[in-house]
Write a protein that holds these residues in place. Structure first.
Motif, PDB file in Angstrom:
ATOM      1  N   GLU A 181       0.843  -1.163  -0.102  1.00  0.00           N
ATOM      2  CA  GLU A 181       0.116  -0.148  -0.031  1.00  0.00           C
ATOM      3  C   GLU A 181       0.829   1.052  -0.089  1.00  0.00           C
ATOM      4  OE1 GLU A 181      -3.096  -0.328   3.060  1.00  0.00           O
ATOM      5  OE2 GLU A 181      -3.955  -1.790   2.071  1.00  0.00           O
ATOM      6  N   ALA A 237      -2.519  13.447   9.422  1.00  0.00           N
ATOM      7  CA  ALA A 237      -4.116  12.768   9.688  1.00  0.00           C
ATOM      8  C   ALA A 237      -3.717  11.443   9.844  1.00  0.00           C
ATOM      9  CB  ALA A 237      -4.891  12.809   8.487  1.00  0.00           C
ATOM     10  N   GLY A 238      -4.956  10.724  10.569  1.00  0.00           N
ATOM     11  CA  GLY A 238      -4.803   9.200  10.746  1.00  0.00           C
ATOM     12  C   GLY A 238      -3.944   8.621  11.298  1.00  0.00           C
ATOM     13  N   SER A 239      -3.146   7.732  10.714  1.00  0.00           N
ATOM     14  CA  SER A 239      -2.217   7.068  11.545  1.00  0.00           C
ATOM     15  C   SER A 239      -0.966   7.777  11.796  1.00  0.00           C
ATOM     16  CB  SER A 239      -2.090   5.526  10.711  1.00  0.00           C
ATOM     17  OG  SER A 239      -1.260   5.873   9.539  1.00  0.00           O
ATOM     18  N   PHE A 240      -0.578   8.768  10.762  1.00  0.00           N
ATOM     19  CA  PHE A 240       0.506   9.475  11.012  1.00  0.00           C
ATOM     20  C   PHE A 240       0.264  10.376  12.199  1.00  0.00           C
ATOM     21  CE2 PHE A 240       3.298  13.111  10.390  1.00  0.00           C
ATOM     22  CZ  PHE A 240       4.406  12.819   9.662  1.00  0.00           C
ATOM     23  N   ASP A 287      -4.630  13.110   2.215  1.00  0.00           N
ATOM     24  CA  ASP A 287      -3.648  12.050   1.912  1.00  0.00           C
ATOM     25  C   ASP A 287      -4.277  10.742   1.201  1.00  0.00           C
ATOM     26  OD1 ASP A 287      -5.267  10.398   3.520  1.00  0.00           O
ATOM     27  OD2 ASP A 287      -4.020  10.809   5.213  1.00  0.00           O
ATOM     28  N   PHE A 288      -3.775   9.893   0.421  1.00  0.00           N
ATOM     29  CA  PHE A 288      -4.287   8.922  -0.144  1.00  0.00           C
ATOM     30  C   PHE A 288      -3.391   7.599  -0.378  1.00  0.00           C
ATOM     31  CE2 PHE A 288      -1.879   8.888  -4.273  1.00  0.00           C
ATOM     32  CZ  PHE A 288      -1.311  10.261  -4.191  1.00  0.00           C
ATOM     33  N   LYS A 289      -3.922   6.630  -0.326  1.00  0.00           N
ATOM     34  CA  LYS A 289      -3.231   5.341  -0.825  1.00  0.00           C
ATOM     35  C   LYS A 289      -3.632   4.614  -2.136  1.00  0.00           C
ATOM     36  CE  LYS A 289      -5.406   1.431  -0.313  1.00  0.00           C
ATOM     37  NZ  LYS A 289      -5.893   0.512  -1.301  1.00  0.00           N
ATOM     38  N   ASP A 341     -12.764   5.928  -0.447  1.00  0.00           N
ATOM     39  CA  ASP A 341     -12.562   4.716   0.577  1.00  0.00           C
ATOM     40  C   ASP A 341     -10.973   5.114   0.602  1.00  0.00           C
ATOM     41  OD1 ASP A 341     -14.756   3.858   0.342  1.00  0.00           O
ATOM     42  OD2 ASP A 341     -14.214   1.769  -0.166  1.00  0.00           O
ATOM     43  N   THR A 342     -10.265   5.397  -0.231  1.00  0.00           N
ATOM     44  CA  THR A 342      -8.758   5.481  -0.339  1.00  0.00           C
ATOM     45  C   THR A 342      -8.121   6.929  -0.223  1.00  0.00           C
ATOM     46  OG1 THR A 342      -8.648   5.481  -2.710  1.00  0.00           O
ATOM     47  CG2 THR A 342      -8.929   3.312  -1.813  1.00  0.00           C
ATOM     48  N   CYS A 343      -8.679   7.890   0.006  1.00  0.00           N
ATOM     49  CA  CYS A 343      -8.386   9.244   0.040  1.00  0.00           C
ATOM     50  C   CYS A 343      -8.908   9.955   1.328  1.00  0.00           C
ATOM     51  CB  CYS A 343      -8.655  10.008  -1.158  1.00  0.00           C
ATOM     52  SG  CYS A 343      -8.344   9.267  -2.910  1.00  0.00           S
ATOM     53  N   ARG A 393     -15.465   5.346   9.398  1.00  0.00           N
ATOM     54  CA  ARG A 393     -14.560   5.051  10.357  1.00  0.00           C
ATOM     55  C   ARG A 393     -14.819   5.603  11.856  1.00  0.00           C
ATOM     56  NH1 ARG A 393     -10.834   6.470   6.160  1.00  0.00           N
ATOM     57  NH2 ARG A 393     -10.042   4.649   5.016  1.00  0.00           N
TER      58      ARG A 393
HETATM   59  P1  TMP Z   1      -3.766   6.019   7.660  1.00  0.00           P
HETATM   60  O1  TMP Z   1      -3.668   7.519   8.132  1.00  0.00           O
HETATM   61  O2  TMP Z   1      -4.963   5.209   8.197  1.00  0.00           O
HETATM   62  O3  TMP Z   1      -2.500   5.389   7.403  1.00  0.00           O
HETATM   63  O4  TMP Z   1      -4.533   6.039   6.045  1.00  0.00           O
HETATM   64  C1  TMP Z   1      -3.893   6.890   5.148  1.00  0.00           C
HETATM   65  C2  TMP Z   1      -4.643   6.739   3.610  1.00  0.00           C
HETATM   66  O5  TMP Z   1      -4.731   5.590   3.214  1.00  0.00           O
HETATM   67  C3  TMP Z   1      -5.854   7.364   3.894  1.00  0.00           C
HETATM   68  O6  TMP Z   1      -6.209   8.163   2.900  1.00  0.00           O
HETATM   69  C4  TMP Z   1      -6.830   6.072   4.012  1.00  0.00           C
HETATM   70  C5  TMP Z   1      -6.233   5.180   3.062  1.00  0.00           C
HETATM   71  N1  TMP Z   1      -6.286   3.847   3.636  1.00  0.00           N
HETATM   72  C6  TMP Z   1      -6.707   2.895   2.600  1.00  0.00           C
HETATM   73  O7  TMP Z   1      -7.112   3.106   1.554  1.00  0.00           O
HETATM   74  N2  TMP Z   1      -6.955   1.408   3.214  1.00  0.00           N
HETATM   75  C7  TMP Z   1      -6.597   1.087   4.380  1.00  0.00           C
HETATM   76  O8  TMP Z   1      -6.706   0.034   4.778  1.00  0.00           O
HETATM   77  C8  TMP Z   1      -6.185   2.388   5.390  1.00  0.00           C
HETATM   78  C9  TMP Z   1      -5.754   1.545   6.619  1.00  0.00           C
HETATM   79  C10 TMP Z   1      -5.941   3.729   4.802  1.00  0.00           C
END
Ligand code: TMP
Ligand code: ASP
Length: 237
Positions: free
Chosen positions: A90, A98-101, A175-177, A197-199, A216
Motif C-alpha cells: 500500500e 492525519a490518521g495513523s501519521f 492523503d491517499f493510498k 474509500d482510499t483518499c 471509520r
Molecule cells: P492512515 O492514516 O489510516 O494510514 O490512512 C492513510 C490513507 O490511506 C487514507 O487516505 C486512507 C487510506 N487507507 C486505505 O485506502 N486503506 C486502508 O486500509 C487504510 C488503513 C488506509
C-alpha cells in the motif's frame, strides 16, 4: 465483454475472469470495512460512486502519462481492467498530517507538510498490513530496486495531479493510498481504485471530512459526503 468465473472477492470489490486472459472485470460493492475488517457496514450507493470516480481519475492520470489498469467502464458498478499481479504494497502519500501519521508521531491532524511524504505498508491481512521501508520491500522481494523507483515516481506524480484537480473542486487532498500492479511484460501500472474509500478529502473552506473517515469514525452523513465529492468532481472534469 462477459463475466466468467469469480477470481477473487475482496472487502469492497469482486474480480471476475473474462474470455480474454489479459482482462478482468471489477465489480464495486457497497460494503465497507475498517480497522482490518473489524468494523463492517454498508454505504448505500458507494460502489457506483467509487467505480465512476476511480475511472474518471484514472483516465485523467492516463492523459498525463501515468499508465493505469483502466480499460472501459461496463456499467454503474463494473469496469474492464488489465490483468496484473498486484504489488503487495500500500503506497501512501500525505500532504497533511492525519490518521495513523497523527497517531504514530503525535502530530495534530491538519498540520501541513512542506513537501509530501511517502510510506509503504505490506499488504498482508494476517500481519495487519505492517509499515515497511523500501529496503524491506526489496529484501522481501515484493519489488525490485528499479520497480520501487517507478512506484515512487508515479505516486508523487499522481499526488501532484490529484491535488490540483481536487483543489479546483474546493477539496483538499490530505492523503491517499494507491496500489500498483505488474503486467505480464513487467510494466508497473496503477491498479486498484482511487475513491473516497482510499483518499482523505476535506472541504477546503470548512475542513469538513468528505471521505471514508465519516464511516471509520461514526461521524454520520457518509452517503452524502461521497455524493458531494462526486458531484464536485463531475462539475470540473
Ligand atoms: P492512515 O492514516 O489510516 O494510514 O490512512 C492513510 C490513507 O490511506 C487514507 O487516505 C486512507 C487510506 N487507507 C486505505 O485506502 N486503506 C486502508 O486500509 C487504510 C488503513 C488506509
Ligand atoms: N481496508 C481497511 C480495512 O477494512 C479499511 C480502511 O480503509 O480503513 O481493513
Amino acid at each position: 465483454m462477459e463475466k466468467r468465473a469469480e477470481l477473487y472477492e475482496g472487502k469492497a470489490k469482486k474480480v471476475f475472469l473474462t474470455d480474454d486472459p489479459e482482462l478482468l472485470i471489477v465489480e464495486y460493492k457497497d460494503d465497507a470495512t475498517a480497522f482490518n475488517g473489524l468494523k463492517k457496514g454498508v454505504i448505500a450507493g458507494k460502489g457506483v460512486i467509487n467505480n465512476k470516480m476511480s475511472n474518471l481519475l484514472m483516465q485523467m492520470l492516463e492523459n498525463v502519462g501515468i499508465p493505469t489498469h483502466f480499460v472501459r467502464e461496463l456499467s454503474d458498478r463494473e469496469t474492464l481492467v488489465k490483468r496484473v499481479d498486484i504489488v503487495p504494497l500500500e503506497v501512501i502519500i500525505r500532504n497533511y498530517a492525519a490518521g495513523s501519521f497523527s497517531k504514530n508521531y503525535g502530530v495534530e491532524e491538519g498540520v501541513a507538510f512542506d513537501s509530501p511524504t511517502i510510506e509503504f505498508s505490506y499488504k498482508n491481512d494476517p500481519l495487519g498490513d505492517p509499515l515497511l521501508n523500501e529496503h524491506h520491500a526489496i529484501a522481501l522481494k515484493l519489488v525490485t530496486p528499479a520497480e520501487i523507483e517507478t512506484v515512487k515516481r508515479y505516486a508523487f506524480e499522481i499526488n501532484k495531479q490529484l491535488k490540483a484537480l481536487w483543489a479546483e473542486c474546493g477539496v483538499t487532498l490530505v492523503d491517499f493510498k494507491v496500489e500498483f500492479g505488474k503486467q505480464a511484460n513487467g510494466a508497473i501500472i496503477l491498479a486498484d481504485e482511487i475513491s473516497p474509500d482510499t483518499c482523505r478529502l476535506w472541504d477546503s473552506k470548512t475542513g469538513e471530512k468528505l471521505d471514508k473517515d465519516r464511516f471509520r469514525r461514526d461521524l454520520g452523513g457518509v452517503e452524502d459526503a461521497y455524493a458531494e465529492v462526486m458531484k464536485r468532481l463531475l462539475e470540473k472534469i
